[in-house]
Design an enzyme around this catalytic site. Structure first.
Site, PDB file in Angstrom:
ATOM      1  N   ASP A  99       0.830  -1.206   0.000  1.00 39.83           N
ATOM      2  CA  ASP A  99       0.000   0.000   0.000  1.00 39.83           C
ATOM      3  C   ASP A  99       0.862   1.253   0.000  1.00 39.83           C
ATOM      4  OD1 ASP A  99       0.830  -0.577   2.715  1.00 39.83           O
ATOM      5  OD2 ASP A  99      -0.604   0.917   3.408  1.00 39.83           O
ATOM      6  N   GLU A 193       0.106  -1.225   5.539  1.00 44.28           N
ATOM      7  CA  GLU A 193       1.169  -0.849   6.470  1.00 44.28           C
ATOM      8  C   GLU A 193       1.059   0.614   6.853  1.00 44.28           C
ATOM      9  OE1 GLU A 193       5.206   0.641   7.699  1.00 44.28           O
ATOM     10  OE2 GLU A 193       3.897   1.319   6.092  1.00 44.28           O
TER      11      GLU A 193
END
Ligand SMILES: [Zn+2]
Length: 428
Positions: A99, A193
């Protein structure tokens, strides 16, 4: 070997690392703090599927994407490792996150490569975005490198797609060269994350590694085995909302009380902008308020758990003092533990960081062991029982439209992974 490369291997890997980065950043994988499922956004699954296909093409037979958006795969130990396949039994993890940060635009990334950077200002085509080496000392040191940026209106996504590209390139190279020594390598690409959830649904037992490395650092040579310890606080203040025309003696303004709480916190110390090195802070980052209800969000950080507890106590005291002066107002303070400094976990297994240090040196780079003023997936994974220090990726100015990465330094990171495999394969 061309100038700027740390080794012939790095130069060999560079085109593959760059091509992968350029592919991955075009997929919008921005995560969102309003997470109702894992991953928080569908784009992460799209990148996950692409990565499974690329790992499979490299010969990773068990590459898969699970229902929560985690990609995993195994490269078995090389037949060339001492004593034959898997004989030394080490299983080592390589981790990066898919991400990108919600803090800068992340859709429609169009990467640009500035070949043979001349050391001057890089003007990006959109939004007047400029990368000025006068304010970016790390960029000014990359004269002669090939620099990757966005087009100026989005982040680049080198955080952490540089790390993903380096791992896939290194594992692909190792799979194609069974004569190179390697232990069993377990690869994982995590979702979410950037919103602090990368480790949440990580199945450590199933992963089965004795230790792992995140490729999620920055400057060439960084090796991080210390992170912040982190808490988040959410303060809700309720006042009494009354039409302002009839408010005399009745209205209790929650918005004003929240503003007073912020104003009463130290501003000349204990803030992100007045601290550096090992100093911690209390950082109010979001305030949404009406006269009736105010919600204030803060993050608290320190390298030392006891000092972090002192920051929490200061915040609680301040909020209670301010709101307590108005008996008709109510205060709720919710504290969320985010992650803890990985130092104490990693100190028990000194060989883990030592292996990374040896691999970085073997690549001809002087290791830089600097504590991270932030966290990584490794902060929580280490706490959960998987010791996981962090290695550089070659990316910089994360979470901004000025984000950039050096192709030469990304290639050095990929070559460092190949070297790290050799270090582990030689261990008894
Ligand atoms: Zn990152």
């Amino acid at each position: 070997m061309t100038a700027g490369y740390t080794s012939p291997l790095a130069e060999t890997l560079a085109p593959d690392v760059l091509a992968r980065l350029q592919r991955y950043v075009r997929v919008d994988t921005q995560s969102t703090r309003e997470r109702t499922s894992s991953p928080s956004t569908p784009g992460q699954l799209e990148l996950g599927r692409l990565l499974v296909a690329e790992l499979a093409a490299a010969g990773i037979a068990d590459a898969e994407l699970d229902a929560n958006g985690y990609v995993t795969g195994t490269l078995p130990a090389s037949p060339g490792s001492p004593g034959g396949a898997g004989a030394n039994g080490h299983v080592v993890g390589l981790i990066a996150h898919m991400d990108t940060s919600p803090d800068a635009p992340g859709a429609g990334v169009e990467p640009l490569v500035h070949r043979d950077y001349d050391g001057g200002i890089l003007e990006l085509p959109r939004n007047g975005t400029r990368l000025d080496p006068a304010t970016m000392p790390e960029l000014s040191a990359k004269r002669g490198h090939d620099i990757v940026t966005s087009s100026g209106d989005t982040l680049l996504g080198a955080d952490d797609k540089a790390g993903v590209a380096e791992i896939v390139a290194a594992v692909t190279h190792l799979a194609a060269h069974p004569e190179l020594p390697r232990p069993t390598l377990r690869v994982a690409f995590t979702p979410d994350e950037e919103i602090g959830e990368g480790a949440t649904l990580f199945d450590i037992d199933r992963f089965g590694a004795e230790c792992a490395y995140t490729l999620d650092g920055s400057e060439l040579g960084e090796l991080q085995d210390e992170t912040f310890s982190a808490d988040e606080a959410v303060i809700v203040i309720r006042g009494v909302e009354v039409h302002p025309g009839q408010a005399t003696g009745k209205l209790v303004n929650a918005l004003r009380l929240a503003a007073q709480v912020v104003a009463a916190l130290p501003s000349d110390r204990l803030t992100p902008e007045t601290t550096a090195g090992r100093e911690g802070f209390i950082h109010p980052y979001e305030l949404t308020a009406t006269a009736g209800r105010a919600e204030l969000r803060l993050i608290l950080r320190d390298f030392d758990d006891e000092r972090l507890a002192e920051h929490v106590a200061l915040l609680e005291r301040t909020a209670r003092d301010v709101v307590g002066r108005e008996p008709r107002a109510t205060l709720e303070l919710e504290l969320r533990r985010q992650y803890r400094n990985m130092r104490s976990q990693l100190a028990r297994v000194p060989g883990v960081a030592a292996a990374a240090e040896a691999a970085i040196r073997a690549e001809g780079i002087e290791p830089r062991r600097i504590p991270i003023r932030g966290g990584t997936d490794g902060s929580r994974l280490s706490e959960m029982g998987l010791p996981t220090p962090n290695i550089f990726t070659g990316g910089h100015e994360y979470h901004s439209v000025r984000e950039w990465a050096s192709v030469q330094d990304m290639a050095a990171a990929a070559a460092t992974i190949v070297g790290l495999a050799a270090v582990w394969a030689r261990r008894s």
